[in-house]
Enzyme design. Sequence first.
Site, mmCIF file in Angstrom:
data_model
loop_
_atom_site.group_PDB
_atom_site.id
_atom_site.type_symbol
_atom_site.label_atom_id
_atom_site.label_comp_id
_atom_site.label_asym_id
_atom_site.label_seq_id
_atom_site.Cartn_x
_atom_site.Cartn_y
_atom_site.Cartn_z
ATOM 1 C CE1 TYR A 166 -3.020 -3.030 0.331
ATOM 2 C CE2 TYR A 166 -3.568 -2.362 2.558
ATOM 3 C CZ TYR A 166 -3.737 -3.222 1.495
ATOM 4 O OH TYR A 166 -4.625 -4.259 1.605
ATOM 5 C CE LYS A 196 -3.541 -6.970 4.451
ATOM 6 N NZ LYS A 196 -3.708 -5.527 4.280
ATOM 7 C CG HIS A 254 -1.067 -8.694 0.302
ATOM 8 N ND1 HIS A 254 -0.687 -7.383 0.475
ATOM 9 C CD2 HIS A 254 -2.381 -8.628 -0.019
ATOM 10 C CE1 HIS A 254 -1.718 -6.594 0.266
ATOM 11 N NE2 HIS A 254 -2.752 -7.318 -0.033
HETATM 12 N N1 NAP Z 1 -5.804 -8.304 1.609
HETATM 13 C C1 NAP Z 1 -6.117 -7.792 0.446
HETATM 14 O O1 NAP Z 1 -5.762 -8.320 -0.624
HETATM 15 C C2 NAP Z 1 -6.927 -6.544 0.406
HETATM 16 C C3 NAP Z 1 -7.467 -6.085 -0.821
HETATM 17 C C4 NAP Z 1 -8.266 -4.945 -0.801
HETATM 18 C C5 NAP Z 1 -8.486 -4.277 0.400
HETATM 19 N N2 NAP Z 1 -7.915 -4.706 1.574
HETATM 20 C C6 NAP Z 1 -8.112 -3.978 2.866
HETATM 21 O O2 NAP Z 1 -9.497 -3.726 3.073
HETATM 22 C C7 NAP Z 1 -9.708 -2.323 3.181
HETATM 23 C C8 NAP Z 1 -11.083 -1.920 2.662
HETATM 24 O O3 NAP Z 1 -11.316 -2.338 1.348
HETATM 25 P P1 NAP Z 1 -11.370 -1.334 0.111
HETATM 26 O O4 NAP Z 1 -10.514 -0.161 0.381
HETATM 27 O O5 NAP Z 1 -11.122 -2.185 -1.086
HETATM 28 O O6 NAP Z 1 -12.890 -0.904 -0.025
HETATM 29 P P2 NAP Z 1 -14.170 -0.598 0.909
HETATM 30 O O7 NAP Z 1 -13.793 -0.329 2.311
HETATM 31 O O8 NAP Z 1 -15.149 -1.660 0.611
HETATM 32 O O9 NAP Z 1 -14.692 0.745 0.211
HETATM 33 C C9 NAP Z 1 -13.947 1.914 0.202
HETATM 34 C C10 NAP Z 1 -14.699 2.939 -0.639
HETATM 35 O O10 NAP Z 1 -15.959 3.218 -0.051
HETATM 36 C C11 NAP Z 1 -16.084 4.601 0.259
HETATM 37 N N3 NAP Z 1 -16.771 4.695 1.567
HETATM 38 C C12 NAP Z 1 -16.266 4.381 2.782
HETATM 39 N N4 NAP Z 1 -17.184 4.569 3.753
HETATM 40 C C13 NAP Z 1 -18.302 5.012 3.119
HETATM 41 C C14 NAP Z 1 -19.575 5.397 3.577
HETATM 42 N N5 NAP Z 1 -19.896 5.347 4.880
HETATM 43 N N6 NAP Z 1 -20.485 5.826 2.669
HETATM 44 C C15 NAP Z 1 -20.179 5.876 1.345
HETATM 45 N N7 NAP Z 1 -18.982 5.517 0.843
HETATM 46 C C16 NAP Z 1 -18.047 5.089 1.725
HETATM 47 C C17 NAP Z 1 -14.666 5.141 0.308
HETATM 48 O O11 NAP Z 1 -14.636 6.503 -0.084
HETATM 49 P P3 NAP Z 1 -13.753 7.666 0.648
HETATM 50 O O12 NAP Z 1 -12.466 7.074 1.081
HETATM 51 O O13 NAP Z 1 -13.607 8.656 -0.461
HETATM 52 O O14 NAP Z 1 -14.588 8.176 1.778
HETATM 53 C C18 NAP Z 1 -13.981 4.266 -0.735
HETATM 54 O O15 NAP Z 1 -14.206 4.753 -2.043
HETATM 55 C C19 NAP Z 1 -8.539 -1.736 2.378
HETATM 56 O O16 NAP Z 1 -8.334 -0.367 2.629
HETATM 57 C C20 NAP Z 1 -7.411 -2.622 2.833
HETATM 58 O O17 NAP Z 1 -6.970 -2.258 4.133
HETATM 59 C C21 NAP Z 1 -7.162 -5.840 1.583
#
Ligand code: NAP
Length: 273
Positions: A53, A78, A111
């Site tokens: 990240y 990770k 990861h």
């Molecule tokens: N292990 C892996 O391979 C892997 C892969 C992907 C993700 N992850 C982890 O999981 C975390 C979360 O997943 P993600 O970042 O893919 O997506 P997510 O949390 O499902 O969605 C994030 C998106 O939703 C928006 N959002 C957040 N809260 C909201 C709300 N209350 N209302 C409306 N929109 C909202 C955010 O916008 P804003 O930021 O503009 O507010 C952003 O665009 C990552 O940050 C990471 O730490 C791990």
Amino acid sequence: MSLLNEYFKLNNGVRIPKIGYGTWQIFDGPDAVEIFETAIKKGYRHLDTAALYDNEESVGKAIEKSDVDREDIFITSKVLSSIKTYEGTLEAFETTMEKLGFDYLDLYLIHGPTPMHDREGNYDKENIEVWRALEKLYKEGRIRAIGISNFRVHDMKNLMEHAEIKPMVNQIRFFVGNTKDDIVEYCKKHDILVEAYSPLGVGRLLDKPVLTEIGKTHNVTPAQVALRYCLQKGTLPLPKTKTPSRMDENARLEFTLTDDEMKRLDDIDDDLR
Ligand SMILES: NC(=O)c1ccc[n+]([C@@H]2O[C@H](COP(=O)([O-])OP(=O)(O)OC[C@H]3O[C@@H](n4cnc5c(N)ncnc54)[C@H](OP(=O)(O)O)[C@@H]3O)[C@@H](O)[C@H]2O)c1
């Protein structure tokens, strides 16, 4: 009491805050430090980062600048899915720790079972090597818990057959309409906590009318419905937001979805998969 102060217990007894703060796509720099500091100020005590990240330094700085003690924050990082050797993993861990600026980590994950450039490849043997490195660091007390991410049932079985210490966590893509039941069932059977990444479907889930409808009956937003769903499925959600008001919203989950509502969410089409 806010859910930010509630915990799951891992299979080695370590407590992990029930809601994590996702940091993907917030890159190193003063803005990132400020965003992470705000999340900590708002009560988040569990930050999910990764070498991939490009923000481990900012996570470390934000914790350092906050008035919360290091021991009161749970940090996950990770090892890159492209690193598939014992030595490479030990080196990667030292780099991560240098960037974070701390001397121990709460949770370290592989990861992914395969590198991004070779998703279909077989890395069973290599994953055991990487796992041996994690076991060594765990036994030395450098890491409080170890686990995996994006591991399918096959990958977990391979690890369980050869591991001395079984994983405490599997972090997978999990949200309403994308629940990967075979993986979750295997994890439950083996007492491995499932962490739900992209619990909001990277934001795209939130237009689904069912979430809005169910939200209205509880006076909550679609995002809150999506996160509560993860918790009621026994998974630990890791929502990411850089927006301060959404940080509050995503942690206010003190309501209960009925069995009927859970069923309606279970049945949602999975076009985001
Ligand atoms: N292990 C892996 O391979 C892997 C892969 C992907 C993700 N992850 C982890 O999981 C975390 C979360 O997943 P993600 O970042 O893919 O997506 P997510 O949390 O499902 O969605 C994030 C998106 O939703 C928006 N959002 C957040 N809260 C909201 C709300 N209350 N209302 C409306 N929109 C909202 C955010 O916008 P804003 O930021 O503009 O507010 C952003 O665009 C990552 O940050 C990471 O730490 C791990």
